[in-house]
Design an enzyme around this catalytic site. Structure first.
Site, mmCIF file in Angstrom:
data_model
loop_
_atom_site.group_PDB
_atom_site.id
_atom_site.type_symbol
_atom_site.label_atom_id
_atom_site.label_comp_id
_atom_site.label_asym_id
_atom_site.label_seq_id
_atom_site.Cartn_x
_atom_site.Cartn_y
_atom_site.Cartn_z
ATOM 1 N N ASN A 123 0.804 -1.219 0.000
ATOM 2 C CA ASN A 123 0.000 0.000 0.000
ATOM 3 C C ASN A 123 0.836 1.268 0.000
ATOM 4 O OD1 ASN A 123 -2.597 1.289 0.168
ATOM 5 N ND2 ASN A 123 -2.095 1.819 2.283
ATOM 6 N N THR A 173 16.055 -21.074 -26.051
ATOM 7 C CA THR A 173 14.638 -20.747 -26.147
ATOM 8 C C THR A 173 14.207 -20.900 -27.598
ATOM 9 O OG1 THR A 173 14.946 -19.123 -24.389
ATOM 10 C CG2 THR A 173 12.901 -19.003 -25.653
ATOM 11 N N LYS A 175 12.527 -20.327 -30.983
ATOM 12 C CA LYS A 175 12.023 -19.172 -31.720
ATOM 13 C C LYS A 175 11.517 -19.632 -33.086
ATOM 14 C CE LYS A 175 13.742 -16.376 -28.499
ATOM 15 N NZ LYS A 175 12.944 -15.503 -27.643
ATOM 16 N N LYS A 177 8.911 -17.428 -30.951
ATOM 17 C CA LYS A 177 8.287 -17.825 -29.693
ATOM 18 C C LYS A 177 6.817 -18.165 -29.863
ATOM 19 C CE LYS A 177 9.283 -13.948 -27.526
ATOM 20 N NZ LYS A 177 9.317 -12.964 -26.409
ATOM 21 N N LYS A 201 13.671 -24.685 -24.325
ATOM 22 C CA LYS A 201 12.781 -23.945 -23.429
ATOM 23 C C LYS A 201 11.588 -23.363 -24.171
ATOM 24 C CE LYS A 201 12.781 -19.560 -20.884
ATOM 25 N NZ LYS A 201 11.930 -18.881 -21.887
ATOM 26 N N ASP A 203 9.143 -20.274 -24.496
ATOM 27 C CA ASP A 203 9.236 -18.869 -24.128
ATOM 28 C C ASP A 203 8.154 -18.553 -23.107
ATOM 29 O OD1 ASP A 203 10.344 -16.281 -24.222
ATOM 30 O OD2 ASP A 203 10.726 -16.505 -26.361
ATOM 31 N N GLU A 204 8.306 -17.414 -22.442
ATOM 32 C CA GLU A 204 7.434 -17.106 -21.309
ATOM 33 C C GLU A 204 5.965 -17.005 -21.689
ATOM 34 O OE1 GLU A 204 8.945 -13.178 -22.931
ATOM 35 O OE2 GLU A 204 9.772 -15.159 -22.505
ATOM 36 N N HIS A 294 10.731 -18.238 -15.045
ATOM 37 C CA HIS A 294 10.935 -17.055 -15.880
ATOM 38 C C HIS A 294 10.437 -15.836 -15.122
ATOM 39 C CE1 HIS A 294 10.926 -14.274 -19.241
ATOM 40 N NE2 HIS A 294 11.633 -15.158 -19.918
ATOM 41 N N HIS A 327 15.869 -16.685 -14.466
ATOM 42 C CA HIS A 327 16.567 -15.765 -15.361
ATOM 43 C C HIS A 327 17.152 -14.611 -14.551
ATOM 44 C CE1 HIS A 327 15.016 -17.268 -19.366
ATOM 45 N NE2 HIS A 327 14.428 -18.039 -18.465
ATOM 46 N N SER A 379 20.366 -15.253 -20.207
ATOM 47 C CA SER A 379 19.609 -15.406 -21.447
ATOM 48 C C SER A 379 19.236 -14.038 -21.983
ATOM 49 C CB SER A 379 18.339 -16.236 -21.184
ATOM 50 O OG SER A 379 17.548 -16.337 -22.345
#
EC number: 4.1.1.39
Length: 477
Positions: A123, A173, A175, A177, A201, A203-204, A294, A327, A379
């Site tokens: 807060n 990762t 790609k 992605k 991996k 991707d997120e 991640h 990461h 990364s």
């Protein structure tokens, strides 16, 4: 004053507003071993003294409110209130101070990062008397950290599961992605793992979209893992992202991953939330799954130097909530990260005991006692020319993750993976022979190119790629 509004002094209560510093600024206070300690970077509004600003932070993040209330008399404020116990000016800034606040342990629910953050940062960051506020660091006492499970397994258990020692682990990762079908995605994973990587991996933001539903992806990635393991004789893994819209769905995906027999799953711990993350970490420990984390959304919180929360705090919170990898930036790649600051929170992730070191941004000595460590993952915008620096900066207990630096190889994914593996093995061997990676790195890579055409091709493609921008968040000088 009318009889209806007159304060009855005789009953020990005086209505009205009083300065926070009268109650919550206590420079004479000696901190306890059980206190949670916080370091805030405080930028008060003009005319607000630092003592009042620091006391306001302590009050609004613990027992205080804007006015005196009757129910203050029903508890022991002295026992439960936060205390601003020290204030120091920030070097080079006219109107910024580091305010240190001590919180009694009883303010926090055991084993709940969610509750800890709701209290400390929930807060007060919107408080009008402050222009900006940033939580720089926390000291988590062992009496509190021992109420958390922490990482599902930790660094040593992961190495034993993978049977891989003496070098950083390599990842990639996949790609692009978004947009690949599940079968093409699995094929890309297989090629990278066959070529020499330890992990691939999600991707997120790969969850369960119309072009690739999660169950299909899990099946094809598991096939890639088993096929590459059979061909290479090494244990392989793919970070299957279990992040979902509900905790129930997240656990369902983790259960399916376990049924497939894969070694590791993944979670986006900030967008998914700490409650979900801790739930998944407990499941992973109980069921033998490693957990890759991640930090998607972290820069919204931690990138600005004057407001928000430093990543070292998020890193400590993750170690308590649970994760085997996280990461951490690269220092040398495309993402934000000053070297000394990055090494500071990397140590907070991996080591058992970390001394206070303001030169690396560490405000408090931190003792994790027996809590397992977390492997940092480098990364973002890295390639083979970065390998010597990454090996020197992060050491063996790390994952070096090359997405475009694998899949962008001119000969394909498997040669890209082979180039990275050769570069890593060359750097580790050179280091073990006593060579200086920081000074001789380029020479080491060029020598390895002579017996690896894949590495030579990668070096040619990325010989001129650099990301030369100054970091936004730096250590105070």
């Amino acid at each position: 004053m009318s009889p209806q509004t007159e304060t009855k002094a005789g009953v020990g209560f005086k209505a009205g507003v009083k300065d926070y510093k009268l109650t919550y600024y206590t420079p004479e206070y000696e901190t306890k071993d059980t206190d949670i300690l916080a370091a805030f970077r405080v930028s008060p509004q003009p005319g607000v003294p630092p003592e009042e600003a620091g006391a306001a932070v302590a009050a609004e993040s613990s027992t205080g409110t804007w006015t005196t209330v009757w129910t203050d008399g029903l508890t022991s404020l002295d026992r439960y209130k936060g205390r601003c116990y020290h204030i120091e000016p920030v070097a080079g800034e006219d109107s910024q101070w580091i305010c240190y606040v001590a919180y009694p342990l009883d303010l926090f629910e055991e084993g709940s990062v969610t509750n800890m953050f709701t209290s400390i940062v929930g807060n007060v960051f919107g408080f009008k008397a402050l222009r900006a506020l940033r939580l720089e660091d926390l000291r988590i006492p062992p009496t509190y950290s021992k109420t958390f499970q922490g990482p599902p397994h930790g660094i040593q258990v992961e190495r034993d599961k993978l049977n891989k020692y003496g070098r950083p682990l390599l990842g990639c990762t996949i790609k692009p992605k978004l947009g690949l079908s599940a079968k093409n995605y699995g094929r890309a994973c297989y090629e990278c793992l066959r070529g020499g990587l330890d992990f691939t991996k999600d991707d997120e933001n790969v969850n369960s979209q119309p072009f690739m539903r999660w169950r299909d992806r899990f099946v094809f990635c598991a096939e890639a893992i088993y096929k590459s393991q059979a061909e290479t004789g090494e244990i392989k893994g793919h970070y299957l992202n279990a992040t979902a819209g509900t905790c129930e769905e997240m656990i369902k995906r983790a259960v399916f991953a376990r049924e497939l027999g894969v070694p590791i799953v993944m979670h986006d711990y900030l967008t998914g939330g700490f409650t979900a993350n801790t739930t998944l970490a407990h499941y992973c420990r109980d069921n033998g799954l490693l957990l890759h984390i991640h930090r998607a959304m972290h820069a919204v919180i931690d990138r600005q130097k004057n407001h928000g929360m430093h990543f070292r705090v998020l890193a400590k919170a993750l170690r308590m909530s649970g994760g085997d990898h996280i990461h951490s930036g690269t220092v040398v790649g495309k993402l934000e990260g000053e070297r000394e600051m990055t090494l500071g929170f990397v140590d907070l992730l991996r080591d058992d005991f970390i001394e206070k070191d303001r030169a690396r941004g560490i405000f408090f000595t931190q003792d994790w006692v027996s809590m397992p460590g977390v492997i940092p993952v480098a990364s973002g915008g890295i390639h083979v020319w970065h390998m010597p620096a990454l090996t020197e900066i992060f050491g063996d207990d790390s994952v070096l993750q090359f997405g475009g630096g694998t899949l962008g190889h001119p000969w394909g994914n498997a040669p890209g993976a082979a180039a990275n593996r050769v570069a890593l093995e060359a750097c580790v061997q050179a280091r073990n022979e006593g060579r200086d990676l920081a000074r001789e790195g380029n020479e080491i890579i060029r020598a390895a190119c002579k017996w690896s055409p894949e590495l030579a091709a990668a070096c040619e493609v990325w010989k001129a790629i650099k990301f030369e921008f100054e970091p936004v968040d730096t250590i105070d000088k």
